[in-house]
Motif scaffolding. Sequence first.
Motif, PDB file in Angstrom:
ATOM      1  N   LEU A 196      -8.667  18.221 -19.473  1.00  0.00           N
ATOM      2  CA  LEU A 196      -9.814  17.619 -20.156  1.00  0.00           C
ATOM      3  C   LEU A 196     -10.757  16.891 -19.208  1.00  0.00           C
ATOM      4  CD1 LEU A 196      -7.941  16.006 -23.208  1.00  0.00           C
ATOM      5  CD2 LEU A 196      -9.330  18.109 -23.217  1.00  0.00           C
ATOM      6  N   THR A 197     -10.313  16.649 -17.973  1.00  0.00           N
ATOM      7  CA  THR A 197     -11.086  15.838 -17.042  1.00  0.00           C
ATOM      8  C   THR A 197     -11.987  16.692 -16.154  1.00  0.00           C
ATOM      9  OG1 THR A 197      -9.367  15.831 -15.344  1.00  0.00           O
ATOM     10  CG2 THR A 197      -9.258  14.094 -17.022  1.00  0.00           C
ATOM     11  N   ASP A 198     -12.878  16.032 -15.447  1.00  0.00           N
ATOM     12  CA  ASP A 198     -13.790  16.721 -14.533  1.00  0.00           C
ATOM     13  C   ASP A 198     -13.116  17.071 -13.212  1.00  0.00           C
ATOM     14  OD1 ASP A 198     -16.138  16.612 -16.233  1.00  0.00           O
ATOM     15  OD2 ASP A 198     -16.083  14.455 -15.880  1.00  0.00           O
ATOM     16  N   ALA A 199     -12.121  16.296 -12.812  1.00  0.00           N
ATOM     17  CA  ALA A 199     -11.393  16.557 -11.569  1.00  0.00           C
ATOM     18  C   ALA A 199     -10.060  15.828 -11.616  1.00  0.00           C
ATOM     19  CB  ALA A 199     -12.206  16.089 -10.357  1.00  0.00           C
ATOM     20  N   VAL A 200      -9.083  16.400 -10.914  1.00  0.00           N
ATOM     21  CA  VAL A 200      -7.776  15.763 -10.752  1.00  0.00           C
ATOM     22  C   VAL A 200      -7.685  15.342  -9.293  1.00  0.00           C
ATOM     23  CG1 VAL A 200      -5.288  16.022 -10.977  1.00  0.00           C
ATOM     24  CG2 VAL A 200      -6.813  17.234 -12.553  1.00  0.00           C
ATOM     25  N   VAL A 201      -7.564  14.041  -9.072  1.00  0.00           N
ATOM     26  CA  VAL A 201      -7.692  13.454  -7.747  1.00  0.00           C
ATOM     27  C   VAL A 201      -6.375  12.799  -7.340  1.00  0.00           C
ATOM     28  CG1 VAL A 201      -8.988  11.771  -6.381  1.00  0.00           C
ATOM     29  CG2 VAL A 201     -10.136  13.041  -8.215  1.00  0.00           C
ATOM     30  N   SER A 202      -5.987  13.031  -6.100  1.00  0.00           N
ATOM     31  CA  SER A 202      -4.788  12.378  -5.577  1.00  0.00           C
ATOM     32  C   SER A 202      -5.183  11.315  -4.569  1.00  0.00           C
ATOM     33  CB  SER A 202      -3.859  13.400  -4.921  1.00  0.00           C
ATOM     34  OG  SER A 202      -4.476  13.967  -3.781  1.00  0.00           O
ATOM     35  N   VAL A 203      -4.390  10.265  -4.517  1.00  0.00           N
ATOM     36  CA  VAL A 203      -4.556   9.236  -3.502  1.00  0.00           C
ATOM     37  C   VAL A 203      -3.790   9.730  -2.281  1.00  0.00           C
ATOM     38  CG1 VAL A 203      -4.036   6.855  -2.845  1.00  0.00           C
ATOM     39  CG2 VAL A 203      -4.730   7.382  -5.193  1.00  0.00           C
ATOM     40  N   PRO A 204      -4.450   9.826  -1.126  1.00  0.00           N
ATOM     41  CA  PRO A 204      -3.743  10.334   0.052  1.00  0.00           C
ATOM     42  C   PRO A 204      -2.627   9.382   0.477  1.00  0.00           C
ATOM     43  CG  PRO A 204      -5.901   9.510   0.669  1.00  0.00           C
ATOM     44  CD  PRO A 204      -5.826   9.457  -0.833  1.00  0.00           C
ATOM     45  N   ILE A 205      -1.521   9.954   0.842  1.00  0.00           N
ATOM     46  CA  ILE A 205      -0.395   9.173   1.353  1.00  0.00           C
ATOM     47  C   ILE A 205      -0.211   9.593   2.809  1.00  0.00           C
ATOM     48  CG2 ILE A 205       2.086   8.744   1.178  1.00  0.00           C
ATOM     49  CD1 ILE A 205       1.794   9.095  -1.852  1.00  0.00           C
ATOM     50  N   HIS A 206      -0.482   8.669   3.710  1.00  0.00           N
ATOM     51  CA  HIS A 206      -0.471   8.967   5.134  1.00  0.00           C
ATOM     52  C   HIS A 206       0.887   8.715   5.782  1.00  0.00           C
ATOM     53  CE1 HIS A 206      -4.750   9.541   4.776  1.00  0.00           C
ATOM     54  NE2 HIS A 206      -4.853   8.341   4.228  1.00  0.00           N
ATOM     55  N   GLY A 207       1.729   7.965   5.104  1.00  0.00           N
ATOM     56  CA  GLY A 207       3.064   7.689   5.624  1.00  0.00           C
ATOM     57  C   GLY A 207       4.090   8.601   4.985  1.00  0.00           C
ATOM     58  N   LYS A 208       5.317   8.149   4.945  1.00  0.00           N
ATOM     59  CA  LYS A 208       6.420   8.964   4.433  1.00  0.00           C
ATOM     60  C   LYS A 208       6.788   8.638   2.988  1.00  0.00           C
ATOM     61  CE  LYS A 208       8.295   9.651   8.995  1.00  0.00           C
ATOM     62  NZ  LYS A 208       9.407   9.429   9.902  1.00  0.00           N
ATOM     63  N   ALA A 209       6.063   7.714   2.361  1.00  0.00           N
ATOM     64  CA  ALA A 209       6.368   7.362   0.969  1.00  0.00           C
ATOM     65  C   ALA A 209       6.188   8.595   0.087  1.00  0.00           C
ATOM     66  CB  ALA A 209       5.456   6.241   0.492  1.00  0.00           C
ATOM     67  N   GLU A 210       7.054   8.737  -0.884  1.00  0.00           N
ATOM     68  CA  GLU A 210       6.974   9.875  -1.806  1.00  0.00           C
ATOM     69  C   GLU A 210       5.780   9.757  -2.744  1.00  0.00           C
ATOM     70  OE1 GLU A 210       9.469  11.006  -5.653  1.00  0.00           O
ATOM     71  OE2 GLU A 210      10.660  11.165  -3.816  1.00  0.00           O
ATOM     72  N   SER A 211       5.510   8.517  -3.171  1.00  0.00           N
ATOM     73  CA  SER A 211       4.434   8.323  -4.139  1.00  0.00           C
ATOM     74  C   SER A 211       4.074   6.838  -4.193  1.00  0.00           C
ATOM     75  CB  SER A 211       4.863   8.795  -5.532  1.00  0.00           C
ATOM     76  OG  SER A 211       5.952   8.002  -6.004  1.00  0.00           O
ATOM     77  N   LEU A 212       3.028   6.549  -4.962  1.00  0.00           N
ATOM     78  CA  LEU A 212       2.647   5.173  -5.254  1.00  0.00           C
ATOM     79  C   LEU A 212       3.010   4.869  -6.698  1.00  0.00           C
ATOM     80  CD1 LEU A 212      -0.943   5.134  -3.724  1.00  0.00           C
ATOM     81  CD2 LEU A 212       1.105   4.076  -2.773  1.00  0.00           C
ATOM     82  N   ASN A 213       3.267   3.605  -6.997  1.00  0.00           N
ATOM     83  CA  ASN A 213       3.502   3.294  -8.399  1.00  0.00           C
ATOM     84  C   ASN A 213       2.162   3.309  -9.134  1.00  0.00           C
ATOM     85  OD1 ASN A 213       2.384   0.610  -8.421  1.00  0.00           O
ATOM     86  ND2 ASN A 213       4.081  -0.082  -9.678  1.00  0.00           N
ATOM     87  N   LEU A 214       2.217   3.388 -10.444  1.00  0.00           N
ATOM     88  CA  LEU A 214       1.023   3.541 -11.270  1.00  0.00           C
ATOM     89  C   LEU A 214      -0.013   2.458 -10.997  1.00  0.00           C
ATOM     90  CD1 LEU A 214      -0.601   4.675 -13.673  1.00  0.00           C
ATOM     91  CD2 LEU A 214       0.813   3.235 -15.140  1.00  0.00           C
ATOM     92  N   ALA A 215       0.391   1.216 -11.017  1.00  0.00           N
ATOM     93  CA  ALA A 215      -0.569   0.125 -10.854  1.00  0.00           C
ATOM     94  C   ALA A 215      -1.192   0.126  -9.465  1.00  0.00           C
ATOM     95  CB  ALA A 215       0.109  -1.215 -11.148  1.00  0.00           C
ATOM     96  N   THR A 216      -0.424   0.471  -8.447  1.00  0.00           N
ATOM     97  CA  THR A 216      -0.968   0.532  -7.094  1.00  0.00           C
ATOM     98  C   THR A 216      -1.983   1.655  -6.977  1.00  0.00           C
ATOM     99  OG1 THR A 216       1.103  -0.348  -6.212  1.00  0.00           O
ATOM    100  CG2 THR A 216      -0.368   0.772  -4.659  1.00  0.00           C
ATOM    101  N   ALA A 217      -1.658   2.834  -7.498  1.00  0.00           N
ATOM    102  CA  ALA A 217      -2.602   3.960  -7.468  1.00  0.00           C
ATOM    103  C   ALA A 217      -3.868   3.620  -8.251  1.00  0.00           C
ATOM    104  CB  ALA A 217      -1.937   5.209  -8.036  1.00  0.00           C
ATOM    105  N   ALA A 218      -3.702   2.948  -9.383  1.00  0.00           N
ATOM    106  CA  ALA A 218      -4.864   2.550 -10.183  1.00  0.00           C
ATOM    107  C   ALA A 218      -5.758   1.606  -9.392  1.00  0.00           C
ATOM    108  CB  ALA A 218      -4.417   1.908 -11.493  1.00  0.00           C
ATOM    109  N   ALA A 219      -5.170   0.642  -8.696  1.00  0.00           N
ATOM    110  CA  ALA A 219      -5.969  -0.297  -7.908  1.00  0.00           C
ATOM    111  C   ALA A 219      -6.766   0.443  -6.838  1.00  0.00           C
ATOM    112  CB  ALA A 219      -5.064  -1.359  -7.270  1.00  0.00           C
ATOM    113  N   VAL A 220      -6.128   1.367  -6.141  1.00  0.00           N
ATOM    114  CA  VAL A 220      -6.810   2.125  -5.093  1.00  0.00           C
ATOM    115  C   VAL A 220      -7.978   2.912  -5.686  1.00  0.00           C
ATOM    116  CG1 VAL A 220      -6.538   4.014  -3.434  1.00  0.00           C
ATOM    117  CG2 VAL A 220      -4.781   2.241  -3.588  1.00  0.00           C
TER     118      VAL A 220
END
Length: 181
Positions: free
Chosen positions: A136-160
């Motif tokens: 339904l959206t115009d684009a699906v965007v990922s936050v780049p992860i430059h280190g070895k972390a698997e993912s960001l938590n929801l609130a952290t990704a939202a802040a970014v």
Amino acid sequence: MCRFLDTPFQEILAARPRLVAVLAHVRDPGNAGTVLRCADAAGAEAVVLTDASVDLYNPKAVRASVGSLFHLPVAVGVPVEQAVAGLRDAGVRLLAADGAGDRDLDDELDRGTMGGPTAWLFGNEAWGLPEETRALTDAVVSVPIHGKAESLNLATAAAVCLYASARAQRAAGGCRSVTGS
């Protein structure tokens, strides 16, 4: 006793928001309250919680919002399809935040596509946004992860994501400036 502070969704749309956070089926009260706080700090004009999302008046959510619940317009119980359609009709670009997104947040910023009115859709931390919601959206965007972390938590990704949009909007001269101490 006190009244709920919900803002009708149509009232949010009538205000012509430039930055909105949409929580789609977010179930963790700590995440919901923290995203509300981040949206407020980034200068968003509203937060929308879709149906099947956590009760924003859950004590953990209220505490995590650290007061933002009391002054940032929040609509609750809005079906995802209605939220997307209403925001699109209001001229808002809809971006889904998803770790598996086909667009990179940094690339979107570099392209200059984020200076206009934007709503970010954030999904449940455990399973993200369903494909039908991403579609339904115009684009699906990922936050780049430059280190070895698997993912960001929801609130952290939202802040970014929210801060990236706010910065792009300020650079484009279109974001309302909010100052504080």
